[in-house]
Design a protein around this motif. Structure first.
Motif, PDB file in Angstrom:
ATOM      1  N   LYS A   1       2.409  27.101 -16.342  1.00  0.00           N
ATOM      2  CA  LYS A   1       3.787  26.303 -15.225  1.00  0.00           C
ATOM      3  C   LYS A   1       3.917  25.145 -15.749  1.00  0.00           C
ATOM      4  O   LYS A   1       5.412  25.165 -16.908  1.00  0.00           O
ATOM      5  CB  LYS A   1       3.451  26.483 -13.683  1.00  0.00           C
ATOM      6  CG  LYS A   1       3.574  28.140 -13.118  1.00  0.00           C
ATOM      7  CD  LYS A   1       3.672  28.410 -11.961  1.00  0.00           C
ATOM      8  CE  LYS A   1       5.290  27.288 -10.767  1.00  0.00           C
ATOM      9  NZ  LYS A   1       4.396  26.579  -9.600  1.00  0.00           N
TER      10      LYS A   1
ATOM     11  N   ILE B   1       8.836  32.157  -9.685  1.00  0.00           N
ATOM     12  CA  ILE B   1       8.035  32.365 -11.594  1.00  0.00           C
ATOM     13  C   ILE B   1       9.726  33.669 -11.597  1.00  0.00           C
ATOM     14  O   ILE B   1      10.614  33.018 -12.812  1.00  0.00           O
ATOM     15  CB  ILE B   1       7.672  32.584 -11.935  1.00  0.00           C
ATOM     16  CG1 ILE B   1       6.437  31.760 -11.408  1.00  0.00           C
ATOM     17  CG2 ILE B   1       7.947  33.113 -13.730  1.00  0.00           C
ATOM     18  CD1 ILE B   1       4.906  32.075 -12.343  1.00  0.00           C
TER      19      ILE B   1
ATOM     20  N   LEU C   1       6.151  30.468 -18.900  1.00  0.00           N
ATOM     21  CA  LEU C   1       6.144  31.500 -17.491  1.00  0.00           C
ATOM     22  C   LEU C   1       5.881  32.282 -17.808  1.00  0.00           C
ATOM     23  O   LEU C   1       5.468  33.365 -16.537  1.00  0.00           O
ATOM     24  CB  LEU C   1       8.312  31.002 -16.996  1.00  0.00           C
ATOM     25  CG  LEU C   1       8.250  29.166 -16.965  1.00  0.00           C
ATOM     26  CD1 LEU C   1       9.899  29.362 -16.351  1.00  0.00           C
ATOM     27  CD2 LEU C   1       7.240  28.964 -16.012  1.00  0.00           C
TER      28      LEU C   1
END
Length: 471
Positions: free
Chosen positions: A254, A289, A259
């Protein structure tokens, strides 16, 4: 303090098929070329962890390499086996023998190891890379004792052979530049539908073998699954440590703005930790996310590249089949254009098209090599089709001189000296320098004494063997 390699010995006495056999097994080192049976030349390599003891049952990982390098393949797993507590065995199985014979050999080695060591019958797995992985994927289909597979750089060999009544645990390890990436994702959907436990680990090295951490993680996943099923003693500290490591990895991905990798890894985590932990916190992280606009942009860009890739792969498969059947040498120009377009993807700034370009190049290379193998396996070899495929390989791999030499040899054999000389000069232009190999090339006796051949060798290598003056 425990040494890494301790010189303790395990003496094994066996009574098999009417004869006795004594084997001395050393812990902490790879034992090579161990006999399966006295009367049969089949062999295998073996590794026992340094803390091996006969007081408990051990999980077993059978490792396959079809190129005669089973010891080297086994060595890749040694540190992971030490850390995770696995016995390793690598049967000598070659690609040159039939699948049925190879399965029989694997079964004999499995029986041998299980017969002489305290192996846990519910914790027997296979592993391999590339062709070794394709074979490892088939073993649990035919040998019911095998409960899982570590498949490095290869998808399921044939999903139609899967038996829903005999599921096994599949762990695929690949990277997004490998053309097998899309095939593994497609196989994962089939495995999910059949309710086979599975995880796909994506490493970022553009190499056949991932780093040791991924090999260790694959064995760790087997252990966590065994704990969930009651085949291994549930160890809370082990589970917590593994989970912490995975959370750290997700956070690292992250923070690096990777991602897509972070979201996919979270999905794999939940498939393995669901039996051990409450995963609400992980689900929330994954949900956050997916809501991130940057993630959505990345997802769209990757999906667009995957869709474009699927269309191009269909074209490549269609045209290579047509070209081979019709001996369409004129289409080599189209293939040369496709290669230039792929090179643009690879050198471009769009990371998803860059990955796509690498996958496409790997796909065409594999497709071409498969067709070469098919043509060469026929009773009557179609030399025109073979020549076309060799020429295509010089386009795809301009620095792989083997295919230039194959083209020169085959063209010379058929007295097509113009084609032979063209590919000779192309090889020399691209940096080929082995004049001894040139002058020893099969089928080129007449070509080698021609003035044009020697003039090219003299021009690029300053090493012409014959000086022939044209009148």
């Amino acid at each position: 303090m425990k040494k890494k390699y301790v010189l303790l010995f395990l003496i094994v006495f066996m009574l098999q098929h009417g004869f006795s056999q004594q084997m001395v097994l050393k812990k902490g080192t790879i034992l090579d070329a161990l006999p399966v049976q006295d009367s049969i030349p089949d062999t295998f390599s073996l590794y026992l962890p340094t803390d091996f003891t006969t007081e408990k049952k051990w999980p077993l990982l059978l490792i396959f390499d079809l190129e005669g390098k089973e010891k080297q393949a086994l060595s890749m797993f040694v540190q992971a086996a030490e850390d995770e507590g696995y016995v390793l065995a690598a049967p000598r199985v070659l690609d040159s023998i039939s699948l049925s014979n190879s399965i029989v050999k694997a079964g004999k080695v499995l029986s041998k190891v299980v017969g002489m060591l305290p192996i846990h019958r519910e914790r027997i797995y296979t592993a391999g890379a590339s062709s070794g992985a394709r074979f490892a994927n088939l073993v649990p289909v035919f040998i019911k004792d095998v409960k899982g597979v570590v498949s490095i750089g290869s998808s399921i060999a044939n999903t139609e052979l899967l038996n829903v009544k005999r599921p096994f645990h599949f762990i695929g390890i690949t990277n997004k530049n490998d053309f097998n990436f899309t095939e593994i994702l497609a196989a994962k959907k089939v495995l999910d539908r059949f309710r086979f436990p599975n995880q796909v680990l994506l490493h970022e090295e553009q190499t056949e073998w991932p780093n040791i951490g991924y090999l260790k993680k694959s064995l760790q996943l087997f252990t966590l699954a065994a704990m969930a099923k009651g085949f291994a003693v549930r160890d809370s500290s082990y589970i917590e440590k593994a989970l912490r490591e995975d959370i750290i990895k997700v956070n690292r991905l992250k923070n690096a703005q990777k991602l897509l990798l972070a979201e996919r890894y979270l999905g794999e985590m939940m498939s393995i930790y669901g039996a051990h932990k409450n995963l609400d916190s992980l689900r929330q992280i994954q949900k956050n996310i997916r809501k991130d606009q940057r993630y959505r942009t990345m997802r769209r860009a990757e999906n667009a590249a995957l869709f474009k890739e699927s269309l191009l792969k269909e074209d490549y498969q269609y045209y290579i089949e047509e070209d081979v059947i019709t001996h369409n040498f004129n289409n080599l120009g189209w293939w040369n254009y496709q290669k230039s377009e792929i090179d643009k993807f690879i050198s471009g700034n769009n990371i998803y098209e860059k990955e796509m370009g690498n996958r496409l190049l790997g796909y065409i290379n594999a497709l071409t090599e498969d067709n070469i193998d098919i043509v060469k396996s026929e009773a009557l070899i179609d030399e025109d089709a073979l020549a076309l495929l060799y020429m295509l390989k010089t386009i795809l791999e301009p620095q792989n001189f083997d295919f230039y030499l194959e083209t020169i040899s085959l063209s010379s054999k058929n007295e097509d000296f113009g084609t032979a000389l063209f590919y000779l000069e192309e090889a020399l232009k691209n940096g080929f320098k082995d004049s001894d190999k040139l002058y020893g090339l099969e089928g080129t006796a007449l070509l080698r004494i021609t003035p044009k051949f020697n003039a090219l060798v003299e021009k690029y290598l300053k090493d012409a063997r014959y000086e022939i003056i044209e009148e």
